[in-house]
Design a protein around this motif. Structure first.
Motif, PDB file in Angstrom:
ATOM      1  N   LEU A  73       0.830  -1.205   0.000  1.00  0.00           N
ATOM      2  CA  LEU A  73       0.000   0.000   0.000  1.00  0.00           C
ATOM      3  C   LEU A  73       0.863   1.253   0.000  1.00  0.00           C
ATOM      4  O   LEU A  73       0.561   2.244  -0.697  1.00  0.00           O
ATOM      5  CB  LEU A  73      -0.933  -0.011   1.211  1.00  0.00           C
ATOM      6  CG  LEU A  73      -1.982   1.102   1.282  1.00  0.00           C
ATOM      7  CD1 LEU A  73      -2.789   1.186  -0.002  1.00  0.00           C
ATOM      8  CD2 LEU A  73      -2.894   0.907   2.482  1.00  0.00           C
ATOM      9  N   ALA A  74       1.954   1.237   0.754  1.00  0.00           N
ATOM     10  CA  ALA A  74       2.862   2.392   0.768  1.00  0.00           C
ATOM     11  C   ALA A  74       3.423   2.645  -0.635  1.00  0.00           C
ATOM     12  O   ALA A  74       3.530   3.799  -1.079  1.00  0.00           O
ATOM     13  CB  ALA A  74       4.005   2.145   1.757  1.00  0.00           C
ATOM     14  N   GLY A  75       3.756   1.574  -1.348  1.00  0.00           N
ATOM     15  CA  GLY A  75       4.263   1.730  -2.715  1.00  0.00           C
ATOM     16  C   GLY A  75       3.234   2.365  -3.635  1.00  0.00           C
ATOM     17  O   GLY A  75       3.574   3.219  -4.468  1.00  0.00           O
ATOM     18  N   VAL A 150      -5.223   4.348 -12.631  1.00  0.00           N
ATOM     19  CA  VAL A 150      -5.432   3.348 -11.584  1.00  0.00           C
ATOM     20  C   VAL A 150      -4.069   2.860 -11.123  1.00  0.00           C
ATOM     21  O   VAL A 150      -3.274   2.372 -11.926  1.00  0.00           O
ATOM     22  CB  VAL A 150      -6.281   2.175 -12.100  1.00  0.00           C
ATOM     23  CG1 VAL A 150      -6.470   1.132 -11.006  1.00  0.00           C
ATOM     24  CG2 VAL A 150      -7.636   2.672 -12.600  1.00  0.00           C
ATOM     25  N   VAL A 151      -3.807   3.019  -9.833  1.00  0.00           N
ATOM     26  CA  VAL A 151      -2.478   2.737  -9.293  1.00  0.00           C
ATOM     27  C   VAL A 151      -2.506   1.498  -8.405  1.00  0.00           C
ATOM     28  O   VAL A 151      -3.180   1.470  -7.372  1.00  0.00           O
ATOM     29  CB  VAL A 151      -1.957   3.942  -8.489  1.00  0.00           C
ATOM     30  CG1 VAL A 151      -0.532   3.667  -7.991  1.00  0.00           C
ATOM     31  CG2 VAL A 151      -1.997   5.216  -9.326  1.00  0.00           C
ATOM     32  N   THR A 152      -1.757   0.482  -8.814  1.00  0.00           N
ATOM     33  CA  THR A 152      -1.607  -0.725  -8.017  1.00  0.00           C
ATOM     34  C   THR A 152      -0.407  -1.501  -8.559  1.00  0.00           C
ATOM     35  O   THR A 152       0.165  -1.134  -9.581  1.00  0.00           O
ATOM     36  CB  THR A 152      -2.885  -1.583  -8.040  1.00  0.00           C
ATOM     37  OG1 THR A 152      -2.755  -2.678  -7.123  1.00  0.00           O
ATOM     38  CG2 THR A 152      -3.177  -2.123  -9.428  1.00  0.00           C
ATOM     39  N   GLN A 153      -0.022  -2.576  -7.858  1.00  0.00           N
ATOM     40  CA  GLN A 153       1.147  -3.349  -8.302  1.00  0.00           C
ATOM     41  C   GLN A 153       0.846  -4.137  -9.577  1.00  0.00           C
ATOM     42  O   GLN A 153      -0.322  -4.385  -9.921  1.00  0.00           O
ATOM     43  CB  GLN A 153       1.604  -4.300  -7.192  1.00  0.00           C
ATOM     44  CG  GLN A 153       2.579  -3.669  -6.218  1.00  0.00           C
ATOM     45  CD  GLN A 153       1.879  -2.779  -5.186  1.00  0.00           C
ATOM     46  OE1 GLN A 153       0.736  -3.031  -4.822  1.00  0.00           O
ATOM     47  NE2 GLN A 153       2.578  -1.759  -4.703  1.00  0.00           N
ATOM     48  N   SER A 154       1.902  -4.559 -10.257  1.00  0.00           N
ATOM     49  CA  SER A 154       1.779  -5.173 -11.585  1.00  0.00           C
ATOM     50  C   SER A 154       0.912  -6.427 -11.578  1.00  0.00           C
ATOM     51  O   SER A 154       0.161  -6.666 -12.530  1.00  0.00           O
ATOM     52  CB  SER A 154       3.169  -5.499 -12.142  1.00  0.00           C
ATOM     53  OG  SER A 154       3.875  -6.359 -11.256  1.00  0.00           O
ATOM     54  N   TYR A 155       0.993  -7.247 -10.527  1.00  0.00           N
ATOM     55  CA  TYR A 155       0.233  -8.487 -10.501  1.00  0.00           C
ATOM     56  C   TYR A 155      -1.279  -8.237 -10.475  1.00  0.00           C
ATOM     57  O   TYR A 155      -2.072  -9.103 -10.851  1.00  0.00           O
ATOM     58  CB  TYR A 155       0.634  -9.347  -9.291  1.00  0.00           C
ATOM     59  CG  TYR A 155       0.356  -8.691  -7.947  1.00  0.00           C
ATOM     60  CD1 TYR A 155      -0.915  -8.712  -7.383  1.00  0.00           C
ATOM     61  CD2 TYR A 155       1.371  -8.053  -7.248  1.00  0.00           C
ATOM     62  CE1 TYR A 155      -1.165  -8.106  -6.167  1.00  0.00           C
ATOM     63  CE2 TYR A 155       1.132  -7.443  -6.034  1.00  0.00           C
ATOM     64  CZ  TYR A 155      -0.141  -7.480  -5.500  1.00  0.00           C
ATOM     65  OH  TYR A 155      -0.392  -6.861  -4.297  1.00  0.00           O
ATOM     66  N   HIS A 156      -1.682  -7.059 -10.059  1.00  0.00           N
ATOM     67  CA  HIS A 156      -3.092  -6.705  -9.867  1.00  0.00           C
ATOM     68  C   HIS A 156      -3.593  -5.767 -10.959  1.00  0.00           C
ATOM     69  O   HIS A 156      -4.804  -5.590 -11.143  1.00  0.00           O
ATOM     70  CB  HIS A 156      -3.204  -6.036  -8.480  1.00  0.00           C
ATOM     71  CG  HIS A 156      -4.567  -5.595  -8.083  1.00  0.00           C
ATOM     72  ND1 HIS A 156      -4.783  -4.508  -7.261  1.00  0.00           N
ATOM     73  CD2 HIS A 156      -5.799  -6.060  -8.386  1.00  0.00           C
ATOM     74  CE1 HIS A 156      -6.068  -4.339  -7.063  1.00  0.00           C
ATOM     75  NE2 HIS A 156      -6.717  -5.260  -7.744  1.00  0.00           N
ATOM     76  N   LEU A 157      -2.673  -5.186 -11.706  1.00  0.00           N
ATOM     77  CA  LEU A 157      -3.005  -4.043 -12.560  1.00  0.00           C
ATOM     78  C   LEU A 157      -3.929  -4.406 -13.721  1.00  0.00           C
ATOM     79  O   LEU A 157      -4.888  -3.673 -14.006  1.00  0.00           O
ATOM     80  CB  LEU A 157      -1.715  -3.408 -13.083  1.00  0.00           C
ATOM     81  CG  LEU A 157      -1.837  -1.999 -13.656  1.00  0.00           C
ATOM     82  CD1 LEU A 157      -2.430  -1.035 -12.650  1.00  0.00           C
ATOM     83  CD2 LEU A 157      -0.467  -1.497 -14.107  1.00  0.00           C
ATOM     84  N   SER A 158      -3.684  -5.496 -14.403  1.00  0.00           N
ATOM     85  CA  SER A 158      -4.515  -5.849 -15.557  1.00  0.00           C
ATOM     86  C   SER A 158      -5.962  -6.076 -15.147  1.00  0.00           C
ATOM     87  O   SER A 158      -6.898  -5.611 -15.817  1.00  0.00           O
ATOM     88  CB  SER A 158      -3.975  -7.099 -16.251  1.00  0.00           C
ATOM     89  OG  SER A 158      -2.743  -6.829 -16.879  1.00  0.00           O
ATOM     90  N   CYS A 178       6.982  -1.060  -5.243  1.00  0.00           N
ATOM     91  CA  CYS A 178       6.794  -2.082  -4.209  1.00  0.00           C
ATOM     92  C   CYS A 178       8.113  -2.275  -3.471  1.00  0.00           C
ATOM     93  O   CYS A 178       8.763  -3.327  -3.563  1.00  0.00           O
ATOM     94  CB  CYS A 178       6.320  -3.401  -4.823  1.00  0.00           C
ATOM     95  SG  CYS A 178       5.424  -4.457  -3.664  1.00  0.00           S
ATOM     96  N   PRO A 179       8.550  -1.243  -2.760  1.00  0.00           N
ATOM     97  CA  PRO A 179       9.855  -1.311  -2.085  1.00  0.00           C
ATOM     98  C   PRO A 179       9.881  -2.411  -1.022  1.00  0.00           C
ATOM     99  O   PRO A 179       9.010  -2.485  -0.162  1.00  0.00           O
ATOM    100  CB  PRO A 179       9.991   0.084  -1.445  1.00  0.00           C
ATOM    101  CG  PRO A 179       8.574   0.559  -1.274  1.00  0.00           C
ATOM    102  CD  PRO A 179       7.827   0.006  -2.447  1.00  0.00           C
ATOM    103  N   GLY A 180      10.852  -3.259  -1.118  1.00  0.00           N
ATOM    104  CA  GLY A 180      10.987  -4.313  -0.114  1.00  0.00           C
ATOM    105  C   GLY A 180      10.077  -5.504  -0.320  1.00  0.00           C
ATOM    106  O   GLY A 180      10.041  -6.406   0.531  1.00  0.00           O
ATOM    107  N   CYS A 181       9.346  -5.552  -1.423  1.00  0.00           N
ATOM    108  CA  CYS A 181       8.467  -6.698  -1.672  1.00  0.00           C
ATOM    109  C   CYS A 181       9.300  -7.906  -2.090  1.00  0.00           C
ATOM    110  O   CYS A 181      10.042  -7.833  -3.074  1.00  0.00           O
ATOM    111  CB  CYS A 181       7.454  -6.363  -2.758  1.00  0.00           C
ATOM    112  SG  CYS A 181       6.180  -5.193  -2.244  1.00  0.00           S
ATOM    113  N   ALA A 182       9.164  -8.977  -1.361  1.00  0.00           N
ATOM    114  CA  ALA A 182       9.913 -10.194  -1.691  1.00  0.00           C
ATOM    115  C   ALA A 182       9.336 -10.847  -2.939  1.00  0.00           C
ATOM    116  O   ALA A 182       8.140 -10.757  -3.207  1.00  0.00           O
ATOM    117  CB  ALA A 182       9.859 -11.167  -0.521  1.00  0.00           C
TER     118      ALA A 182
END
Length: 227
Positions: A73-75, A150-158, A178-182
């Protein structure tokens, strides 16, 4: 000897049929996911290449135990703030669950954005964005947004972009930081989103109304005027 040859051929044919059936089954199961990927393909951008829009929508997710936005969420919020600071967006709609299991997502998002230098007058909160579909539906129906980033991480974006576009938004997706996302976390979320595409397709086909219905709100329009 002849019996053995017949048996071997029968086994080979059976294996081929099973393989074909497996491929067909996989394609059928993957159809909703392929739909989201193909529909959103030409509407996905990196932060540096993002087109302009008056509104950026940040989709909520887990809040940390201390009430602060979690890593993902911070990213998303950092990316949205950068879009405003660079002039690519003017107002941010934070959409999430105001009574979520991990905490009040929109409240945590608003507080974090102000610490990133975003004028509170440019932040609009929707506490009833209970899932991606509801966030998109309410952005269009309640807040009367017609075009948005629309802002979200790549896995969710499509999936997010596809849903928003099918619900009447001219939506462009922005890959969030996504800083620090493993890598294991991202892989886990990608698998989850693969299966979530089934529900997305079902919701669109049946035109499901959002879980919480609200009258039209001028909040986004007022925020644009204040800026």
């Amino acid at each position: 000897m002849g019996v053995v040859i017949v048996w071997v051929r029968w086994v080979a044919r059976r294996r081929r049929r099973l393989a074909v059936a497996g491929v067909v089954a996989l394609l059928l199961v993957s159809t909703p996911w392929l739909w989201t990927e193909i529909s959103a393909h030409s509407h996905l951008y990196d932060e540096a290449d993002t087109p302009t829009a008056e509104v950026a929508i940040v989709l909520g997710t887990d809040v940390a135990a201390d009430g602060q936005p979690g890593t993902r969420l911070a990213g998303r919020l950092q990316t949205a703030a950068a879009l405003v600071h660079s002039g690519r967006a003017r107002v941010i709609l934070v959409s999430g669950d105001g009574n979520g299991a991990s905490g009040n997502e929109p409240a945590a998002m608003t507080s974090y954005l102000t610490r990133l230098g975003i004028d509170p007058r440019r932040i609009v909160t929707d506490p009833f964005g209970l899932d991606t579909y509801d966030s998109c539906a309410r952005a269009r129906q309640v807040y009367q947004i017609t075009r948005a980033l629309v802002v979200t991480q790549s896995y969710h974006l499509s999936r997010a972009v596809t849903l928003c576009r099918h619900l009447g938004l001219d939506a462009e997706g922005v890959t969030a930081r996504c800083p620090g996302c493993a890598a294991t976390l991202l892989a886990e979320k990608a698998v989850r989103d693969y299966f979530a595409s089934d529900k997305a397709a079902w919701d669109v086909v049946w035109r499901r109304p959002p879980a919480v219905r609200s009258p039209e709100s001028p909040a986004v329009r007022d925020a644009l005027r204040s800026g």
